[in-house]
Design an enzyme around this catalytic site. Structure first.
Site, PDB file in Angstrom:
ATOM      1  N   ARG A 241      23.730  73.141   3.586  1.00  0.00           N
ATOM      2  CA  ARG A 241      24.996  72.927   3.378  1.00  0.00           C
ATOM      3  C   ARG A 241      25.651  74.000   3.310  1.00  0.00           C
ATOM      4  O   ARG A 241      26.963  74.017   3.661  1.00  0.00           O
ATOM      5  CB  ARG A 241      25.052  71.994   2.114  1.00  0.00           C
ATOM      6  CG  ARG A 241      24.289  70.804   2.020  1.00  0.00           C
ATOM      7  CD  ARG A 241      25.016  69.781   2.755  1.00  0.00           C
ATOM      8  NE  ARG A 241      26.405  69.606   2.155  1.00  0.00           N
ATOM      9  CZ  ARG A 241      27.381  68.704   2.775  1.00  0.00           C
ATOM     10  NH1 ARG A 241      26.872  67.881   3.667  1.00  0.00           N
ATOM     11  NH2 ARG A 241      28.539  68.727   2.091  1.00  0.00           N
TER      12      ARG A 241
ATOM     13  N   ASN B  70      41.668  65.074  -2.625  1.00  0.00           N
ATOM     14  CA  ASN B  70      40.940  63.916  -2.271  1.00  0.00           C
ATOM     15  C   ASN B  70      41.959  62.553  -2.249  1.00  0.00           C
ATOM     16  O   ASN B  70      42.389  62.449  -3.435  1.00  0.00           O
ATOM     17  CB  ASN B  70      39.622  63.774  -2.656  1.00  0.00           C
ATOM     18  CG  ASN B  70      38.656  62.595  -1.858  1.00  0.00           C
ATOM     19  OD1 ASN B  70      38.646  62.404  -0.763  1.00  0.00           O
ATOM     20  ND2 ASN B  70      37.989  61.912  -2.874  1.00  0.00           N
TER      21      ASN B  70
ATOM     22  N   GLY C  72      40.906  57.153  10.156  1.00  0.00           N
ATOM     23  CA  GLY C  72      41.903  58.193  10.356  1.00  0.00           C
ATOM     24  C   GLY C  72      43.449  57.565   9.876  1.00  0.00           C
ATOM     25  O   GLY C  72      44.267  57.961  10.366  1.00  0.00           O
TER      26      GLY C  72
ATOM     27  N   ILE D  93      31.521  67.991  -1.162  1.00  0.00           N
ATOM     28  CA  ILE D  93      31.961  69.457  -0.975  1.00  0.00           C
ATOM     29  C   ILE D  93      31.232  70.375  -1.909  1.00  0.00           C
ATOM     30  O   ILE D  93      31.125  70.021  -3.053  1.00  0.00           O
ATOM     31  CB  ILE D  93      33.290  69.610  -1.311  1.00  0.00           C
ATOM     32  CG1 ILE D  93      34.376  68.841  -0.252  1.00  0.00           C
ATOM     33  CG2 ILE D  93      33.823  71.243  -0.986  1.00  0.00           C
ATOM     34  CD1 ILE D  93      34.334  69.119   1.013  1.00  0.00           C
TER      35      ILE D  93
ATOM     36  N   HIS E 206      41.214  58.574  -3.154  1.00  0.00           N
ATOM     37  CA  HIS E 206      39.861  57.751  -3.413  1.00  0.00           C
ATOM     38  C   HIS E 206      40.650  56.078  -3.607  1.00  0.00           C
ATOM     39  O   HIS E 206      41.578  56.172  -4.449  1.00  0.00           O
ATOM     40  CB  HIS E 206      39.035  58.124  -4.499  1.00  0.00           C
ATOM     41  CG  HIS E 206      37.813  56.995  -4.831  1.00  0.00           C
ATOM     42  ND1 HIS E 206      36.894  57.130  -3.896  1.00  0.00           N
ATOM     43  CD2 HIS E 206      37.742  55.938  -5.655  1.00  0.00           C
ATOM     44  CE1 HIS E 206      36.072  56.421  -4.220  1.00  0.00           C
ATOM     45  NE2 HIS E 206      36.537  55.586  -5.505  1.00  0.00           N
TER      46      HIS E 206
END
Ligand code: GAR
Length: 188
Positions: free
Chosen positions: A65, A107, A12, A93, A109
Site C-alpha cells: 500500500r 470524504n 461518479g 487511506i 459517507h
C-alpha cells in the site's frame, strides 16, 4: 484557486455533480485530476467527457500500500494538488498519503457516522430499521469512515419506503451537502 484531486471508484455521481457546479468553478475550484482504482468504473467516462485527466492505478500492481500511495503522491505533486476529495473511493487511506496531505483529505459517507461505516452505509441503515439516517462529510484518518466530522445532514426514513427510494433521497442530499462544504473550504 484550489487545485483538487477527486478519488472515486464507481459511478461518479458526486464527481459529476462537483465538476459541473458553476459556483464552485467561479470561486476557484479546479479539478485537476481524477484518481481511480477501477479501470472499468463509470466515473472514468464522466471525467473524459469533461476533459479532466484520469490517473488509473491499482494496488495489485504494487508490492504494498505504501508504494501504491507513493505513486499516487507523485502524480498529485505533478499537478500541484492542494486538496483531495474522496467521492466513493472504496479504499482506506494510509499514513503515506495522510502525512503528505494532513487535514486536506475529506470524504462523503451516506449515513450518519459513526453509525453505519463501510461500503453499504445506506443499505445497512435501512436494514437496521432506523427512522432517520443521513449524510456525513468528514476529514479522513486511518480508519474506515472515521475522522473529524465537518457536516452532517439528517434524512428521515419513512414507513414503507423502499431501499431504492431511500438511496435516491440520500444521493440528492449528497449532491447538496458536498458542494456546500467545498464552498466553505474555498471561502477559508
Ligand atoms: C456515495 O453514496 C458515497 O457517499 C459513498 O459512495 C457513493 C458513491 O457514489 N461512499 C461511501 O460509502 C464511503 N464509505 P457516486 O460514485 O455516485 O458518487
Amino acid at each position: 484557486m484550489l487545485k483538487v484531486a477527486i478519488f472515486a471508484s464507481g459511478t461518479g455521481s458526486n464527481f459529476e455533480n462537483i465538476a459541473d457546479d458553476q459556483t464552485l468553478k467561479d470561486r476557484g475550484l479546479k479539478i485537476e485530476i481524477l484518481v481511480c482504482d477501477r479501470p472499468k468504473a463509470a466515473v472514468i467516462e464522466k471525467a473524459k467527457r469533461r476533459e479532466i485527466p484520469t490517473f488509473i492505478i491499482q494496488p495489485k500492481d504494487f508490492e504494498n500500500r505504501n508504494y501504491y500511495e507513493q505513486a499516487i503522491i507523485k502524480e498529485l505533486v505533478n499537478y500541484q494538488i492542494d486538496f483531495i476529495l474522496l467521492a466513493g473511493y472504496i479504499r482506506v487511506i494510509t499514513t503515506t498519503l495522510l502525512d503528505e496531505y494532513p487535514m486536506k483529505i475529506i470524504n462523503i459517507h451516506p449515513a450518519l457516522l459513526p453509525l453505519f461505516p463501510g461500503i453499504h452505509g445506506i443499505e445497512d441503515a435501512y436494514n437496521a430499521g432506523v427512522t432517520e439516517t443521513g449524510v456525513t462529510i468528514h476529514y479522513i484518518d486511518e480508519g474506515v469512515d472515521t475522522g473529524p466530522i465537518i457536516a452532517q445532514q439528517k434524512v428521515p426514513v419513512l414507513a414503507h419506503e423502499t431501499l431504492k427510494q431511500l438511496e435516491v433521497k440520500i444521493h440528492y442530499i449528497e449532491h447538496q451537502l458536498y458542494p456546500s462544504v467545498i464552498l466553505n473550504l474555498l471561502n477559508k
